[in-house]
Design a protein around this motif. Structure first.
Motif, PDB file in Angstrom:
ATOM      1  N   SER A 205      -7.985  12.680 -43.990  1.00 32.97           N
ATOM      2  CA  SER A 205      -9.073  11.716 -43.266  1.00 32.97           C
ATOM      3  C   SER A 205      -8.600  10.408 -43.293  1.00 32.97           C
ATOM      4  O   SER A 205      -8.028   9.976 -44.000  1.00 32.97           O
ATOM      5  CB  SER A 205     -10.442  11.865 -44.309  1.00 32.97           C
ATOM      6  OG  SER A 205     -11.416  11.091 -43.790  1.00 32.97           O
TER       7      SER A 205
ATOM      8  N   SER B 248     -14.445   9.492 -47.396  1.00 34.04           N
ATOM      9  CA  SER B 248     -14.320  10.689 -47.038  1.00 34.04           C
ATOM     10  C   SER B 248     -14.750  11.920 -47.957  1.00 34.04           C
ATOM     11  O   SER B 248     -14.526  11.843 -48.930  1.00 34.04           O
ATOM     12  CB  SER B 248     -12.740  11.234 -46.735  1.00 34.04           C
ATOM     13  OG  SER B 248     -12.356  12.216 -46.736  1.00 34.04           O
TER      14      SER B 248
ATOM     15  N   SER C 122     -13.905  15.253 -47.149  1.00 32.26           N
ATOM     16  CA  SER C 122     -13.010  16.196 -47.438  1.00 32.26           C
ATOM     17  C   SER C 122     -12.077  15.755 -48.592  1.00 32.26           C
ATOM     18  O   SER C 122     -11.540  16.549 -49.146  1.00 32.26           O
ATOM     19  CB  SER C 122     -12.182  16.392 -45.930  1.00 32.26           C
ATOM     20  OG  SER C 122     -11.521  15.152 -45.666  1.00 32.26           O
TER      21      SER C 122
ATOM     22  N   PRO D  94     -11.114  17.035 -42.239  1.00 34.86           N
ATOM     23  CA  PRO D  94     -12.172  16.631 -41.648  1.00 34.86           C
ATOM     24  C   PRO D  94     -12.340  17.230 -40.131  1.00 34.86           C
ATOM     25  O   PRO D  94     -11.160  17.299 -39.549  1.00 34.86           O
ATOM     26  CB  PRO D  94     -12.607  15.320 -41.567  1.00 34.86           C
ATOM     27  CG  PRO D  94     -10.900  14.743 -41.636  1.00 34.86           C
ATOM     28  CD  PRO D  94     -10.108  15.772 -42.214  1.00 34.86           C
TER      29      PRO D  94
ATOM     30  N   TYR E  98     -12.718  16.130 -36.550  1.00 36.61           N
ATOM     31  CA  TYR E  98     -12.775  15.012 -35.559  1.00 36.61           C
ATOM     32  C   TYR E  98     -12.917  15.474 -34.084  1.00 36.61           C
ATOM     33  O   TYR E  98     -11.916  16.219 -33.636  1.00 36.61           O
ATOM     34  CB  TYR E  98     -11.498  13.996 -35.585  1.00 36.61           C
ATOM     35  CG  TYR E  98     -11.731  13.213 -36.955  1.00 36.61           C
ATOM     36  CD1 TYR E  98     -12.589  13.358 -37.708  1.00 36.61           C
ATOM     37  CD2 TYR E  98     -10.145  12.880 -37.150  1.00 36.61           C
ATOM     38  CE1 TYR E  98     -12.533  12.612 -38.967  1.00 36.61           C
ATOM     39  CE2 TYR E  98     -10.440  11.958 -38.411  1.00 36.61           C
ATOM     40  CZ  TYR E  98     -11.531  11.923 -39.482  1.00 36.61           C
ATOM     41  OH  TYR E  98     -11.187  11.180 -40.567  1.00 36.61           O
TER      42      TYR E  98
END
Length: 201
Positions: A9, A15, A17, A92, A94
Motif C-alpha cells: 500500500s 493503510s 491492508s 489493497p 487499486y
C-alpha cells in the motif's frame, strides 16, 4: 521457520491492508516466538517493472551492465520468497486490481524452473510447500452477489497466480472501507479479529 512479510500500500500508516498484515504477523510471531521474519515494503524499495531487456536476459542474452543492480534485486526477491515457509502480503485494491508495485514483485517470483514448470500435462506449480496469507482491502463490496463483482480483479488474480505456482492462498478481507466511517470501522474490526483467530500453523 521463516516468514516473509510484504506490504504494497502507498498509504503508509493510513493503510488498512498494512494494519491487517501486521496483525497477521503478530499472531504468527506470538505462536512461534523463534520465527525468523524478513520484511519488504514494496513502496519504499520498489522493484522495476519488467522490460524487454529483462526478458532477453531471462532467455540467455548477456546482461547489460546498467541492468546489473536490478537483476541483483530481482534475485534477492526470489531468494526471499523461496526461503520462506510462510508469506504474509498486504494487498489493497487499486482500480479494481493489485498495486503495480505488487505486480512488479510477483513478476520476479513467478519464474519458470523456480516456482513453476511446463510439462507434458501443462504447467505445474513448484512452490506448494508454502503458506501464503493475504490481507486484502477494498473500498467497496465486490462479492459474487454484488453489482461490482465483474470488476473484482484483486482476490481473483491473487488466487489465480498463487494457484499457478502451486499454492492455495488464505485471505483475510476488509471490504467497504470507503463506503463510510461505520463500514470502515466494521471492516477493520472484522479483519483484525480474523487475524487474531488465524490458525498458528
Amino acid at each position: 521457520m521463516k516468514l516473509l512479510h510484504i506490504d504494497s500500500s502507498v498509504l503508509g500508516p493510513h493503510s488498512v491492508s498494512r494494519q491487517v498484515s501486521a496483525a497477521i504477523v503478530d499472531r504468527l510471531r506470538q505462536a512461534t516466538p523463534a520465527l525468523d521474519i524478513v520484511y519488504r515494503d514494496l513502496t519504499q524499495t520498489p522493484l522495476a517493472h519488467l522490460s524487454g531487456s529483462h526478458l532477453a536476459v531471462a532467455q540467455g542474452a548477456p546482461a547489460p551492465a546498467e541492468l546489473a543492480p536490478d537483476l541483483a534485486a530481482s534475485a534477492a526477491a526470489l531468494d526471499e520468497f523461496l526461503a520462506a515457509d510462510v508469506v504474509v502480503i498486504g494487498a489493497p485494491m487499486y482500480n479494481f486490481t493489485i498495486p503495480s508495485q505488487l505486480k512488479a514483485w510477483i513478476d520476479r517470483i513467478v519464474v519458470a524452473g523456480k516456482t513453476f514448470s511446463y510439462g507434458a500435462n501443462g504447467p505445474q506449480g513448484l512452490a506448494g510447500g508454502k503458506r501464503v496469507i493475504l490481507a486484502i482491502s477494498r473500498g467497496g463490496y465486490y462479492g459474487a452477489d454484488t453489482p461490482l463483482a465483474v470488476l473484482e480483479h484483486l482476490e481473483t488474480y491473487l488466487r489465480g497466480v498463487f494457484g499457478f505456482i502451486g499454492i492455495n492462498p488464505e485471505f483475510i478481507i476488509a471490504d467497504g472501507i470507503q463506503v463510510g466511517p461505520d463500514h470502515r470501522e466494521k471492516a477493520i474490526a472484522g479483519a483484525l479479529q480474523a487475524a487474531t483467530s488465524l490458525r498458528a500453523a
